[in-house]
Design an enzyme around this catalytic site. Structure first.
Site, short mmCIF file in Angstrom:
data_model
loop_
_atom_site.label_atom_id
_atom_site.label_comp_id
_atom_site.label_asym_id
_atom_site.label_seq_id
_atom_site.Cartn_x
_atom_site.Cartn_y
_atom_site.Cartn_z
N GLY A 9 48.86 42.51 42.70
CA GLY A 9 47.77 41.68 43.25
C GLY A 9 48.37 40.49 43.99
N GLY A 12 46.44 38.53 46.71
CA GLY A 12 45.13 37.96 46.37
C GLY A 12 45.21 36.46 46.15
NE ARG A 13 39.65 34.70 45.33
CZ ARG A 13 38.87 35.64 45.86
NH1 ARG A 13 38.55 35.58 47.13
NH2 ARG A 13 38.40 36.64 45.14
CB ALA A 99 44.61 35.09 28.63
CG HIS A 134 33.47 32.17 38.41
ND1 HIS A 134 32.85 32.22 37.18
CD2 HIS A 134 34.78 31.91 38.16
CE1 HIS A 134 33.75 32.00 36.24
NE2 HIS A 134 34.92 31.81 36.80
CE LYS A 138 34.47 36.11 37.65
NZ LYS A 138 35.82 36.69 37.63
P1 NAD Z 1 41.46 38.74 44.85
O1 NAD Z 1 40.39 39.71 45.22
O2 NAD Z 1 41.68 37.54 45.70
O3 NAD Z 1 42.87 39.50 44.72
C1 NAD Z 1 43.04 40.75 44.14
C2 NAD Z 1 44.23 41.41 44.82
O4 NAD Z 1 44.51 42.63 44.13
C3 NAD Z 1 43.98 41.74 46.30
O5 NAD Z 1 45.07 41.32 47.09
C4 NAD Z 1 43.87 43.28 46.28
O6 NAD Z 1 44.32 43.87 47.50
C5 NAD Z 1 44.79 43.61 45.12
N1 NAD Z 1 44.60 44.97 44.59
C6 NAD Z 1 43.48 45.73 44.56
N2 NAD Z 1 43.73 46.92 44.03
C7 NAD Z 1 45.05 46.93 43.71
C8 NAD Z 1 45.91 47.89 43.14
N3 NAD Z 1 45.48 49.11 42.79
N4 NAD Z 1 47.21 47.55 42.95
C9 NAD Z 1 47.68 46.34 43.31
N5 NAD Z 1 46.91 45.38 43.88
C10 NAD Z 1 45.61 45.67 44.06
O7 NAD Z 1 41.13 38.31 43.35
P2 NAD Z 1 41.69 37.04 42.55
O8 NAD Z 1 40.73 35.91 42.67
O9 NAD Z 1 43.13 36.82 42.87
O10 NAD Z 1 41.54 37.58 41.05
C11 NAD Z 1 42.20 38.73 40.62
C12 NAD Z 1 41.77 39.06 39.19
O11 NAD Z 1 42.17 37.98 38.32
C13 NAD Z 1 40.25 39.19 39.01
O12 NAD Z 1 39.99 40.19 38.05
C14 NAD Z 1 39.83 37.82 38.49
O13 NAD Z 1 38.63 37.85 37.76
C15 NAD Z 1 41.03 37.50 37.63
N6 NAD Z 1 41.26 36.07 37.35
C16 NAD Z 1 41.75 35.78 36.13
C17 NAD Z 1 42.07 34.48 35.80
C18 NAD Z 1 42.66 34.19 34.45
O14 NAD Z 1 43.01 33.03 34.16
N7 NAD Z 1 42.83 35.23 33.61
C19 NAD Z 1 41.88 33.46 36.73
C20 NAD Z 1 41.38 33.78 38.00
C21 NAD Z 1 41.08 35.10 38.30
#
Ligand code: NAD
Length: 246
Positions: A9, A12-13, A99, A134, A138
């Site tokens: 990932g 992603g963000r 987590a 959020h 999301k």
């Molecule tokens: P995002 O959509 O910005 O990024 C997700 C990334 O994963 C994208 O770049 C996407 O292309 C990639 N992706 C999709 N399918 C994939 C695969 N099969 N293999 C590899 N990469 C793949 O989302 P985000 O805001 O970065 O959040 C990602 C996840 O983390 C979400 O589930 C979010 O709820 C979670 N999150 C958790 C916390 C925490 O503290 N646990 C905090 C923020 C976000």
């Protein structure tokens, strides 16, 4: 020596937030992977795997990490019960921190909710509700953090998932004593806000956490990564990492 990390990932963000501070946290993202990449090519070269991607990607990645004996940190949320069970099974052979929220403040919120729900129990006359907000992009709802808060309240009151009312609508009748309300708001660029409310007659207690920068989750995930290397196999929470046990 920096910890060599395969990050799923990575574009992603959260992936970008982790990459921006990895160096200052004693880590190196040696293998940034995203949609379309094949992590099996690099799994042998890394020391640890971090997953912040999409819920469907976590299970195969956890199975790959377990097969190769690599510790894992999972931040992705929104998994269904079958995936959760399969992922948890992989933690019998590798140390894993999973987590729904890696911020120190939110883990303190979990701890305070555990403490508050002991005092404000089913006989206290206080009604528990969870509200989260959020950003508009999301995908899953309620958030992983809200799920964890609901779990704490359910455990404390011995209630089941059926007794959680998600976003009441229509003629739902009066609120029951054995009920927990859950409400998800979405909009704008809100990083993450969670409130646990205990509403009583004549008074109300609210515990609120507001995240304004996702770097807090990135720093927590990297802290968990450094902590979990060298732990015995098993499933750990961020509360274990922070030494915050109720
Ligand atoms: P995002 O959509 O910005 O990024 C997700 C990334 O994963 C994208 O770049 C996407 O292309 C990639 N992706 C999709 N399918 C994939 C695969 N099969 N293999 C590899 N990469 C793949 O989302 P985000 O805001 O970065 O959040 C990602 C996840 O983390 C979400 O589930 C979010 O709820 C979670 N999150 C958790 C916390 C925490 O503290 N646990 C905090 C923020 C976000």
């Amino acid at each position: 020596m920096s910890l060599k990390i395969l990050l799923s990932g990575a574009k992603g963000r959260m992936g970008q937030a982790i990459r921006s501070i990895a160096g200052e946290c004693g880590c190196e993202i040696t293998h940034p992977v995203d949609l379309g990449d094949d992590p099996t090519e690099w799994i042998a070269e890394c020391e640890l795997v971090i997953d912040f991607s999409l819920r469907d990607a976590t299970r195969p990645l956890a199975e790959l990490a377990a097969k190769n004996g690599k510790p894992m940190v999972i931040g992705t949320t929104g998994h269904d019960p079958a995936d959760r069970e399969a992922i948890e099974k992989t933690a019998s052979t590798i140390p894993m921190v999973w987590a729904g929220n890696f911020s120190t403040g939110v883990n303190l919120l979990f701890y305070l909710t555990q403490q508050a729900s002991r005092v404000l129990d089913a006989n206290s006359g206080f009604d528990p509700e969870v509200i989260e907000m959020h950003h508009r992009l999301k995908k899953d709802s309620p958030s992983g953090t809200a799920d964890r808060l609901l779990e704490i309240l359910k455990d404390s009151r011995k209630l089941s998932e059926k007794q959680v009312s998600h976003g009441r609508s229509g003629m739902v009748g009066e609120r029951k004593d054995d009920e927990i309300g859950s409400h998800a708001l979405r909009g704008g660029d809100v990083v993450g806000e969670h409130t646990v409310m205990f509403a009583g007659i004549g008074e109300r207690i609210e515990l609120t956490h507001r995240a304004t920068d996702r770097v807090i989750f990135a720093a927590g995930a990297l802290k968990a990564a450094k902590w979990v290397v060298g732990q015995p196999p098993g499933l750990y929470s961020m509360q274990d990492v922070l030494g915050l046990q109720a």
